[in-house]
Scaffold this motif. Sequence first.
Motif, PDB file in Angstrom:
ATOM      1  N   HIS A  95     -44.109  11.752  56.547  1.00 44.63           N
ATOM      2  CA  HIS A  95     -43.495  12.775  57.129  1.00 44.63           C
ATOM      3  C   HIS A  95     -44.325  14.146  56.564  1.00 44.63           C
ATOM      4  N   ARG A  96     -44.669  14.256  55.431  1.00 42.29           N
ATOM      5  CA  ARG A  96     -45.238  15.414  54.887  1.00 42.29           C
ATOM      6  C   ARG A  96     -46.370  15.819  55.429  1.00 42.29           C
ATOM      7  N   LEU A  97     -47.348  14.567  55.634  1.00 36.33           N
ATOM      8  CA  LEU A  97     -48.723  14.759  56.024  1.00 36.33           C
ATOM      9  C   LEU A  97     -48.472  15.342  57.470  1.00 36.33           C
ATOM     10  N   GLU A  98     -47.593  14.677  58.045  1.00 38.26           N
ATOM     11  CA  GLU A  98     -47.590  15.023  59.813  1.00 38.26           C
ATOM     12  C   GLU A  98     -47.129  16.480  59.899  1.00 38.26           C
ATOM     13  N   LEU A  99     -46.128  17.145  58.906  1.00 39.52           N
ATOM     14  CA  LEU A  99     -45.811  18.307  58.985  1.00 39.52           C
ATOM     15  C   LEU A  99     -47.001  19.417  58.792  1.00 39.52           C
ATOM     16  N   ARG A 137     -57.156  19.936  59.603  1.00 39.78           N
ATOM     17  CA  ARG A 137     -56.200  18.845  60.426  1.00 39.78           C
ATOM     18  C   ARG A 137     -56.823  17.500  60.318  1.00 39.78           C
ATOM     19  N   GLU A 138     -58.057  17.735  60.653  1.00 36.85           N
ATOM     20  CA  GLU A 138     -58.879  16.243  60.755  1.00 36.85           C
ATOM     21  C   GLU A 138     -58.929  15.564  59.369  1.00 36.85           C
ATOM     22  N   GLU A 139     -59.015  16.461  58.218  1.00 34.38           N
ATOM     23  CA  GLU A 139     -58.959  15.891  57.020  1.00 34.38           C
ATOM     24  C   GLU A 139     -57.383  15.282  56.776  1.00 34.38           C
ATOM     25  N   ALA A 141     -55.443  14.149  59.142  1.00 34.90           N
ATOM     26  CA  ALA A 141     -55.263  13.096  59.812  1.00 34.90           C
ATOM     27  C   ALA A 141     -55.722  11.916  59.284  1.00 34.90           C
ATOM     28  N   GLY A 142     -57.196  11.984  58.682  1.00 39.19           N
ATOM     29  CA  GLY A 142     -57.787  11.019  57.886  1.00 39.19           C
ATOM     30  C   GLY A 142     -56.847  10.249  56.520  1.00 39.19           C
ATOM     31  N   ALA A 143     -56.390  11.487  56.164  1.00 41.22           N
ATOM     32  CA  ALA A 143     -55.571  10.985  54.880  1.00 41.22           C
ATOM     33  C   ALA A 143     -54.288  10.217  54.931  1.00 41.22           C
ATOM     34  N   ALA A 144     -53.670  10.638  56.225  1.00 44.90           N
ATOM     35  CA  ALA A 144     -52.379  10.134  56.886  1.00 44.90           C
ATOM     36  C   ALA A 144     -52.736   8.693  57.201  1.00 44.90           C
ATOM     37  N   GLU A 145     -54.133   8.499  57.651  1.00 49.72           N
ATOM     38  CA  GLU A 145     -54.164   7.012  58.306  1.00 49.72           C
ATOM     39  C   GLU A 145     -54.404   6.220  57.016  1.00 49.72           C
ATOM     40  N   ARG A 146     -55.094   6.864  55.914  1.00 51.45           N
ATOM     41  CA  ARG A 146     -55.457   6.137  54.639  1.00 51.45           C
ATOM     42  C   ARG A 146     -54.232   5.885  53.865  1.00 51.45           C
ATOM     43  N   TRP A 147     -53.186   6.848  53.945  1.00 49.44           N
ATOM     44  CA  TRP A 147     -52.107   6.537  53.343  1.00 49.44           C
ATOM     45  C   TRP A 147     -51.263   5.530  54.156  1.00 49.44           C
ATOM     46  N   ARG A 148     -51.129   5.599  55.225  1.00 51.12           N
ATOM     47  CA  ARG A 148     -50.279   4.580  55.969  1.00 51.12           C
ATOM     48  C   ARG A 148     -50.963   3.019  55.735  1.00 51.12           C
ATOM     49  N   ALA A 149     -52.179   3.106  55.822  1.00 58.67           N
ATOM     50  CA  ALA A 149     -52.784   1.909  55.334  1.00 58.67           C
ATOM     51  C   ALA A 149     -52.390   1.310  53.874  1.00 58.67           C
ATOM     52  N   ARG A 150     -52.718   2.198  52.822  1.00 62.21           N
ATOM     53  CA  ARG A 150     -52.292   1.720  51.458  1.00 62.21           C
ATOM     54  C   ARG A 150     -50.780   1.600  51.490  1.00 62.21           C
ATOM     55  N   PHE A 151     -49.843   2.307  52.147  1.00 61.30           N
ATOM     56  CA  PHE A 151     -48.582   2.290  52.029  1.00 61.30           C
ATOM     57  C   PHE A 151     -48.120   0.733  52.422  1.00 61.30           C
TER      58      PHE A 151
END
Length: 174
Positions: A95-99, A137-139, A141-151
Amino acid sequence: MRQDGVSAEEERFIESMGLFFERQGVPRIGGRILGLLLLADKPLALGELATLLRVSPASVSTNIRQLQASGLVDPASIPGDRRHYYVFNSAGWDHRLELAISAMEALSGLCEDALARPGLKGRHKLREAVEFCEFYREELAGAAERWRARFARKPSTQASVTPSPARSRRNATR
């Protein structure tokens, strides 16, 4: 965490979390609540939070609402118990990444709107701000994707409690 309170080591961590979040613009008590909930093995009631942190229940209540809005704290219930309980929401990191992504989109939009005005068209610093926002924003978004995959690979660490109906509805819409 001990049954009778927090250890000196836990207290140091809780206080350092309070100071860290205070530097981020969150009230110190909010950071302390997050620190305590990160250490807690079970959901904590509002009164327990106040007692363990040695602050007023009103202060905990005020800050809990802000932390819930940030997505880092979730209400929880324990069947047969009418008290309000709270847990740290590990999905709150997402959620923090999305904010942060939303903030970059909003800032970029403001600068783009300004660039569309005849008197502000071509301002180099505004164009640079838009480019930075797009890059960041692109960075993110990529971090959010990697975090979701890791989590998603990690087993759940949340306590076994019943989430509040409001949170369940909010998650169902995501």
